[in-house]
Design a protein around this motif. Structure first.
Motif, PDB file in Angstrom:
ATOM      1  N   ILE A  91       1.309   9.500  -6.323  1.00 36.64           N
ATOM      2  CA  ILE A  91       1.375  10.938  -6.063  1.00 36.64           C
ATOM      3  C   ILE A  91       2.096  11.604  -7.235  1.00 36.64           C
ATOM      4  O   ILE A  91       3.293  11.387  -7.456  1.00 36.64           O
ATOM      5  CB  ILE A  91       2.116  11.222  -4.732  1.00 36.64           C
ATOM      6  N   PRO A  92       1.371  12.426  -7.998  1.00 38.57           N
ATOM      7  CA  PRO A  92       1.963  13.036  -9.204  1.00 38.57           C
ATOM      8  C   PRO A  92       3.238  13.834  -8.939  1.00 38.57           C
ATOM      9  O   PRO A  92       4.154  13.829  -9.760  1.00 38.57           O
ATOM     10  CB  PRO A  92       0.858  13.951  -9.737  1.00 38.57           C
ATOM     11  N   ALA A  93       3.328  14.507  -7.813  1.00 37.82           N
ATOM     12  CA  ALA A  93       4.508  15.325  -7.514  1.00 37.82           C
ATOM     13  C   ALA A  93       5.762  14.467  -7.333  1.00 37.82           C
ATOM     14  O   ALA A  93       6.878  14.970  -7.437  1.00 37.82           O
ATOM     15  CB  ALA A  93       4.264  16.148  -6.260  1.00 37.82           C
ATOM     16  N   LEU A  94       5.570  13.190  -7.090  1.00 38.56           N
ATOM     17  CA  LEU A  94       6.720  12.299  -6.857  1.00 38.56           C
ATOM     18  C   LEU A  94       7.125  11.490  -8.087  1.00 38.56           C
ATOM     19  O   LEU A  94       8.080  10.725  -8.017  1.00 38.56           O
ATOM     20  CB  LEU A  94       6.404  11.342  -5.703  1.00 38.56           C
ATOM     21  N   PHE A  95       6.406  11.650  -9.218  1.00 39.56           N
ATOM     22  CA  PHE A  95       6.740  10.882 -10.410  1.00 39.56           C
ATOM     23  C   PHE A  95       8.194  11.105 -10.813  1.00 39.56           C
ATOM     24  O   PHE A  95       8.713  12.213 -10.738  1.00 39.56           O
ATOM     25  CB  PHE A  95       5.824  11.250 -11.580  1.00 39.56           C
ATOM     26  N   ASP A  96       8.840  10.047 -11.252  1.00 36.67           N
ATOM     27  CA  ASP A  96      10.226  10.082 -11.723  1.00 36.67           C
ATOM     28  C   ASP A  96      11.205  10.615 -10.674  1.00 36.67           C
ATOM     29  O   ASP A  96      12.138  11.356 -10.990  1.00 36.67           O
ATOM     30  CB  ASP A  96      10.341  10.898 -13.019  1.00 36.67           C
ATOM     31  N   THR A  97      10.977  10.245  -9.430  1.00 37.98           N
ATOM     32  CA  THR A  97      11.925  10.574  -8.364  1.00 37.98           C
ATOM     33  C   THR A  97      12.426   9.278  -7.745  1.00 37.98           C
ATOM     34  O   THR A  97      11.896   8.198  -8.023  1.00 37.98           O
ATOM     35  CB  THR A  97      11.261  11.427  -7.254  1.00 37.98           C
ATOM     36  N   THR A  98      13.408   9.384  -6.895  1.00 37.21           N
ATOM     37  CA  THR A  98      13.930   8.194  -6.251  1.00 37.21           C
ATOM     38  C   THR A  98      12.902   7.559  -5.323  1.00 37.21           C
ATOM     39  O   THR A  98      12.979   6.365  -5.040  1.00 37.21           O
ATOM     40  CB  THR A  98      15.208   8.513  -5.448  1.00 37.21           C
ATOM     41  N   ILE A  99      11.954   8.329  -4.877  1.00 41.28           N
ATOM     42  CA  ILE A  99      10.914   7.775  -3.991  1.00 41.28           C
ATOM     43  C   ILE A  99      10.041   6.784  -4.758  1.00 41.28           C
ATOM     44  O   ILE A  99       9.716   5.713  -4.253  1.00 41.28           O
ATOM     45  CB  ILE A  99      10.064   8.903  -3.363  1.00 41.28           C
ATOM     46  N   THR A 100       9.673   7.125  -5.973  1.00 42.76           N
ATOM     47  CA  THR A 100       8.837   6.204  -6.751  1.00 42.76           C
ATOM     48  C   THR A 100       9.667   5.117  -7.438  1.00 42.76           C
ATOM     49  O   THR A 100       9.122   4.090  -7.825  1.00 42.76           O
ATOM     50  CB  THR A 100       7.998   6.960  -7.807  1.00 42.76           C
ATOM     51  N   ASP A 101      10.951   5.354  -7.568  1.00 45.92           N
ATOM     52  CA  ASP A 101      11.819   4.336  -8.166  1.00 45.92           C
ATOM     53  C   ASP A 101      11.906   3.081  -7.310  1.00 45.92           C
ATOM     54  O   ASP A 101      12.286   2.025  -7.792  1.00 45.92           O
ATOM     55  CB  ASP A 101      13.233   4.885  -8.387  1.00 45.92           C
ATOM     56  N   ILE A 102      11.559   3.187  -6.049  1.00 50.59           N
ATOM     57  CA  ILE A 102      11.627   2.044  -5.134  1.00 50.59           C
ATOM     58  C   ILE A 102      10.770   0.880  -5.642  1.00 50.59           C
ATOM     59  O   ILE A 102      11.074  -0.284  -5.401  1.00 50.59           O
ATOM     60  CB  ILE A 102      11.226   2.455  -3.712  1.00 50.59           C
ATOM     61  N   ALA A 103       9.707   1.201  -6.370  1.00 52.04           N
ATOM     62  CA  ALA A 103       8.807   0.159  -6.865  1.00 52.04           C
ATOM     63  C   ALA A 103       9.468  -0.704  -7.939  1.00 52.04           C
ATOM     64  O   ALA A 103       9.146  -1.884  -8.068  1.00 52.04           O
ATOM     65  CB  ALA A 103       7.537   0.786  -7.425  1.00 52.04           C
ATOM     66  N   THR A 104      10.386  -0.140  -8.695  1.00 50.49           N
ATOM     67  CA  THR A 104      10.960  -0.879  -9.818  1.00 50.49           C
ATOM     68  C   THR A 104      12.416  -1.263  -9.619  1.00 50.49           C
ATOM     69  O   THR A 104      12.951  -2.045 -10.404  1.00 50.49           O
ATOM     70  CB  THR A 104      10.839  -0.056 -11.117  1.00 50.49           C
ATOM     71  N   ASN A 105      13.065  -0.718  -8.623  1.00 48.56           N
ATOM     72  CA  ASN A 105      14.476  -1.051  -8.392  1.00 48.56           C
ATOM     73  C   ASN A 105      14.603  -2.324  -7.573  1.00 48.56           C
ATOM     74  O   ASN A 105      13.908  -2.512  -6.579  1.00 48.56           O
ATOM     75  CB  ASN A 105      15.192   0.098  -7.680  1.00 48.56           C
ATOM     76  N   VAL A 160       0.840  -1.207   0.000  1.00 45.69           N
ATOM     77  CA  VAL A 160       0.000   0.000   0.000  1.00 45.69           C
ATOM     78  C   VAL A 160       0.872   1.253   0.000  1.00 45.69           C
ATOM     79  O   VAL A 160       0.607   2.216  -0.729  1.00 45.69           O
ATOM     80  CB  VAL A 160      -0.973  -0.005   1.207  1.00 45.69           C
ATOM     81  N   LEU A 161       1.937   1.241   0.800  1.00 44.12           N
ATOM     82  CA  LEU A 161       2.819   2.395   0.889  1.00 44.12           C
ATOM     83  C   LEU A 161       3.504   2.689  -0.448  1.00 44.12           C
ATOM     84  O   LEU A 161       3.482   3.824  -0.937  1.00 44.12           O
ATOM     85  CB  LEU A 161       3.865   2.168   1.979  1.00 44.12           C
ATOM     86  N   VAL A 162       4.085   1.674  -1.050  1.00 43.63           N
ATOM     87  CA  VAL A 162       4.779   1.866  -2.330  1.00 43.63           C
ATOM     88  C   VAL A 162       3.780   2.240  -3.429  1.00 43.63           C
ATOM     89  O   VAL A 162       4.031   3.143  -4.229  1.00 43.63           O
ATOM     90  CB  VAL A 162       5.599   0.613  -2.707  1.00 43.63           C
ATOM     91  N   GLY A 163       2.640   1.560  -3.470  1.00 44.85           N
ATOM     92  CA  GLY A 163       1.613   1.907  -4.461  1.00 44.85           C
ATOM     93  C   GLY A 163       1.091   3.323  -4.265  1.00 44.85           C
ATOM     94  O   GLY A 163       0.871   4.052  -5.233  1.00 44.85           O
ATOM     95  N   GLY A 164       0.918   3.707  -3.010  1.00 43.44           N
ATOM     96  CA  GLY A 164       0.463   5.070  -2.714  1.00 43.44           C
ATOM     97  C   GLY A 164       1.486   6.112  -3.128  1.00 43.44           C
ATOM     98  O   GLY A 164       1.131   7.144  -3.730  1.00 43.44           O
ATOM     99  N   LEU A 165       2.746   5.869  -2.813  1.00 46.99           N
ATOM    100  CA  LEU A 165       3.792   6.821  -3.207  1.00 46.99           C
ATOM    101  C   LEU A 165       3.900   6.933  -4.720  1.00 46.99           C
ATOM    102  O   LEU A 165       4.132   8.018  -5.256  1.00 46.99           O
ATOM    103  CB  LEU A 165       5.147   6.387  -2.619  1.00 46.99           C
ATOM    104  N   ASN A 166       3.714   5.816  -5.421  1.00 45.44           N
ATOM    105  CA  ASN A 166       3.761   5.839  -6.890  1.00 45.44           C
ATOM    106  C   ASN A 166       2.581   6.580  -7.493  1.00 45.44           C
ATOM    107  O   ASN A 166       2.609   6.934  -8.668  1.00 45.44           O
ATOM    108  CB  ASN A 166       3.782   4.414  -7.444  1.00 45.44           C
TER     109      ASN A 166
END
Length: 167
Positions: A32-46, A24-30
């Motif tokens: 949030i439009p302001a976080l797109f293409d940042t290291t915070i959303t990269d956690i889902a794919t790294n 839920v946390l990772v999906g929620g962070l992904n």
């Protein structure tokens, strides 16, 4: 840190709750439009974050079968949950699941990886114990050697140093 890698009792209840929270946390962070293409959303794919989760589970498991199944259950819940949380917020909608087959394969591969990882853990722990024993033995021998040298340099009888500057 020692407790983190081997001192935590991970029940299936803890694994399931952790998988839900992380999914839920990772999906929620992904989402949030302001976080797109940042290291915070990269956690889902790294891989690094997910490998760390797997290592944490393996290090805190009681057997190879336990390790394998707990990794599988964790990824079986967390990975699809990430996509499920993203569905209402992404323009792709349900099409976002087109990225899941790769993670589905990784989830299935958790079974052999968790199994093998547990044996690596056992080897690593026994190597650390062996190295620690060797270091203790080496330290003891060094102390013995130093003690013998000291005995030769300093003669002590009846409360007096015989061949030293000390009085």
């Amino acid at each position: 840190l020692e407790k983190f890698f081997g001192g935590i009792n991970l029940s299936y209840k803890v694994i399931i709750i952790s998988a839900i929270i992380i999914g839920v946390l990772v999906g929620g962070l992904n989402s949030i439009p302001a976080l797109f293409d940042t290291t915070i959303t990269d956690i889902a794919t790294n891989f690094e974050f997910w490998i760390l989760c797997g290592i944490f589970i393996i290090m805190n498991s009681n057997s190879n079968k336990d390790s394998s199944l707990k990794c599988f259950v964790f990824f079986l819940i967390s990975q699809p949950l990430i996509y499920l949380v993203e569905v209402p917020f992404k323009s792709m909608g349900w099409e976002i699941f087109k990225y899941y087959p790769f993670w589905g394969l990784m989830t299935i591969l958790c079974l052999p990886m968790g199994y093998i990882g547990y044996y690596m853990k056992k080897h690593f722990q026994s190597k650390i114990q062996k190295d620690a024993l060797e270091m203790k033995l080496y330290a003891y021998l060094e102390m013995e050697e130093d003690y013998e040298e000291l005995k030769e340099k300093v003669k002590y009888e009846n409360g007096k140093f015989l061949n030293s500057d000390r009085k």
